[in-house]
Enzyme design. Sequence first.
Site, PDB file in Angstrom:
ATOM      1  CD  GLU A  58      -3.208   0.283   0.269  1.00  0.00           C
ATOM      2  OE1 GLU A  58      -2.768   1.172  -0.484  1.00  0.00           O
ATOM      3  OE2 GLU A  58      -4.419   0.075   0.428  1.00  0.00           O
ATOM      4  CG  ASP A  59      -0.933   4.488  -1.925  1.00  0.00           C
ATOM      5  OD1 ASP A  59      -1.620   3.880  -1.078  1.00  0.00           O
ATOM      6  OD2 ASP A  59      -1.436   5.105  -2.879  1.00  0.00           O
TER       7      ASP A  59
ATOM      8  CG  ASP B 228      -6.244   8.830   5.563  1.00  0.00           C
ATOM      9  OD1 ASP B 228      -5.954   9.224   6.684  1.00  0.00           O
ATOM     10  OD2 ASP B 228      -6.931   9.497   4.769  1.00  0.00           O
TER      11      ASP B 228
ATOM     12  CG  PHE C 248      -4.047  15.862   1.343  1.00  0.00           C
ATOM     13  CD1 PHE C 248      -4.998  14.861   1.468  1.00  0.00           C
ATOM     14  CD2 PHE C 248      -3.520  16.127   0.099  1.00  0.00           C
ATOM     15  CE1 PHE C 248      -5.433  14.153   0.366  1.00  0.00           C
ATOM     16  CE2 PHE C 248      -3.947  15.417  -1.019  1.00  0.00           C
ATOM     17  CZ  PHE C 248      -4.900  14.434  -0.877  1.00  0.00           C
TER      18      PHE C 248
ATOM     19  NE  ARG D 196      -2.240   8.987  -9.589  1.00  0.00           N
ATOM     20  CZ  ARG D 196      -2.990   8.543  -8.584  1.00  0.00           C
ATOM     21  NH1 ARG D 196      -2.413   8.165  -7.464  1.00  0.00           N
ATOM     22  NH2 ARG D 196      -4.287   8.483  -8.673  1.00  0.00           N
TER      23      ARG D 196
HETATM   24  P1  IMP Z   1      -8.013   4.992   3.534  1.00  0.00           P
HETATM   25  O1  IMP Z   1      -9.079   4.112   3.015  1.00  0.00           O
HETATM   26  O2  IMP Z   1      -8.598   6.184   4.255  1.00  0.00           O
HETATM   27  O3  IMP Z   1      -6.985   4.299   4.354  1.00  0.00           O
HETATM   28  O4  IMP Z   1      -7.366   5.694   2.302  1.00  0.00           O
HETATM   29  C1  IMP Z   1      -6.482   5.095   1.491  1.00  0.00           C
HETATM   30  C2  IMP Z   1      -6.328   5.826   0.189  1.00  0.00           C
HETATM   31  O5  IMP Z   1      -6.650   7.218   0.308  1.00  0.00           O
HETATM   32  C3  IMP Z   1      -4.898   5.777  -0.223  1.00  0.00           C
HETATM   33  O6  IMP Z   1      -4.639   4.604  -0.944  1.00  0.00           O
HETATM   34  C4  IMP Z   1      -4.743   7.024  -1.031  1.00  0.00           C
HETATM   35  O7  IMP Z   1      -5.140   6.780  -2.352  1.00  0.00           O
HETATM   36  C5  IMP Z   1      -5.704   7.998  -0.411  1.00  0.00           C
HETATM   37  N1  IMP Z   1      -5.049   8.914   0.549  1.00  0.00           N
HETATM   38  C6  IMP Z   1      -5.103   8.893   1.882  1.00  0.00           C
HETATM   39  N2  IMP Z   1      -4.392   9.879   2.440  1.00  0.00           N
HETATM   40  C7  IMP Z   1      -3.855  10.552   1.409  1.00  0.00           C
HETATM   41  C8  IMP Z   1      -2.990  11.701   1.340  1.00  0.00           C
HETATM   42  O8  IMP Z   1      -2.566  12.309   2.332  1.00  0.00           O
HETATM   43  N3  IMP Z   1      -2.655  12.104   0.086  1.00  0.00           N
HETATM   44  C9  IMP Z   1      -3.089  11.479  -1.033  1.00  0.00           C
HETATM   45  N4  IMP Z   1      -3.888  10.410  -1.006  1.00  0.00           N
HETATM   46  C10 IMP Z   1      -4.269   9.947   0.203  1.00  0.00           C
HETATM   47 MG    MG Z   2      -4.167   3.278  -2.325  1.00  0.00          MG
END
Ligand code: IMP
Ligand code: MG
Length: 496
Positions: free
Chosen positions: A399-400, A403, A452, A465
């Site tokens: 995973e990148d 969050d 962010f 990106r």
């Molecule tokens: P989650 O479901 O809230 O854990 O979100 C995961 C996805 O939200 C990641 O794979 C990213 O694509 C996007 N995301 C979450 N935080 C950021 C951020 O700070 N910058 C850019 N994309 C984010």
């Molecule tokens: Mg992602």
Amino acid sequence: MGRRKPKLDTDACYQAFLRITQSLNSPLPLRQSLHLALRSAAKAIGVSGCGLVILDTTKKHLLHVSSYGLGDWYVKKGLLDVDKSIGDVLSGQPVTIIDAAIDPKVQYGDEAKRAGITSMLGMPLKSKDEVIGALRAYSHEKKKFNRAEIAFFSAVADACAVAVENTRMAERLDECRGQPMGSVVASNESQAAASELRRPAQFAHPSEEEFARLLDFYRIDWLYEPRSFPLQWEQDRVAEMFTPDFYLPDLDQYIELTTMKQSLATDKNRKVRLLRQLYPGVKVMLLNRSGFARLLAKYGIGLRGETKVVRVLISTPQIQRKVKALGRKISRDYAGKNLVLVGVLKGVIPFMSDLMRSISLPLATDFMAVSYYSEESPQVRITKDLDIDISGQDVLMVEDIVDTGLTLHYVLEHLRERKPASLRVCAMLDKRVRRLTEVDLDYVGFEIPDEFVVGYGLDYIGEYRNLPFVGVLSPKEKSDTEDETPRQDHKTKGPE
Ligand code: IMP
Ligand code: MG
């Protein structure tokens, strides 16, 4: 010998039943039509109130759907546990309670007493043969329900059950319409979907509605204000209470959104502190205005207008060193195994590409894509599934960024169904403070604060990106005075 109760008047009963079926068949929203039906039913059998509860998707709790004649406080007295709250009804039989204050079948005896409720009648709500909930009558006076009253109430329950099932059916049809045929989403997943039955007639604040939509999107079960916590009593009166906005049954977590004025937020913080003291077993989380704005910002909502990268958070050399270290560790841990790296497009591309080249083992890679939260899409869906069969393989989800954890939670559930030999997670960035759902991360690059970020695969509405570092993004207006800003010309600086 007590005074004999007059028998139910057949003609009055018929008139009442007519009003009930007319209400249930009206074009009003379900809660309102149920409220009218319950009012007619209460009057017909001479009780002070009626309530309708349904089983939640976990079948562990009963959810309040509609009521008549019950105080708001009583309705929100707490979650009803299936096995503690007149559970016998769920076996399909009516249950009568003469004195609610002392009957062990009543979960909230003290509260019933405080609300002046003495006797109760519980009736199963059945759809065909399946019990889906219960209809309840509440009497201030001590009352022994007679056969005619029980029969009448049973007919009311059946009519209500048909109305509830009709609404559910309509919702299911609505959902199917939004989904392509042959979609990989299993139909039973729609159970946790948006439901008029849980949705309040009105949210107190638009941000709550947005938050509910977000939870629906990730198929996380939620209840809106199901419980009020008394914080102070004055004799039998609740002098102060606190009702968290949301409860997530699967996580046993309450969430309070503090998206309004700061002056109100201060009082809320005090109440939350008090709640934590008085109810130590209860998990409450506060999501403040900026936290919520950032939550939506990652979907491009709210943080509109021009943005810019104001600061390098993690530099290119820092990333390179970390990825190498992760690669070495993974190579040790997975020696002799059938390693498959799985990534979710598109953010993971740079990280995946660097990580796979620093792992010194034979491995396979595969990618998935999921839909993201937006106004048009009601639920998260897998838009591109895996190409290879991962059953019996040692899958490492790459995973990148994690969050809220909601995306990962959904994807892991999906992968688990494919029966891999093992399933672990490697995340480049971990924004731990914002977690809404528990997910175990086995390998983490960097834990980052609640900001962010963009770059190294991460985007803001499709942009940034390709930055080789991870930078903090902010709206342009606020940072116009800063001119040390790295722009998209890829000039890498060390972290400040
Ligand atoms: P989650 O479901 O809230 O854990 O979100 C995961 C996805 O939200 C990641 O794979 C990213 O694509 C996007 N995301 C979450 N935080 C950021 C951020 O700070 N910058 C850019 N994309 C984010
Ligand atoms: Mg992602």
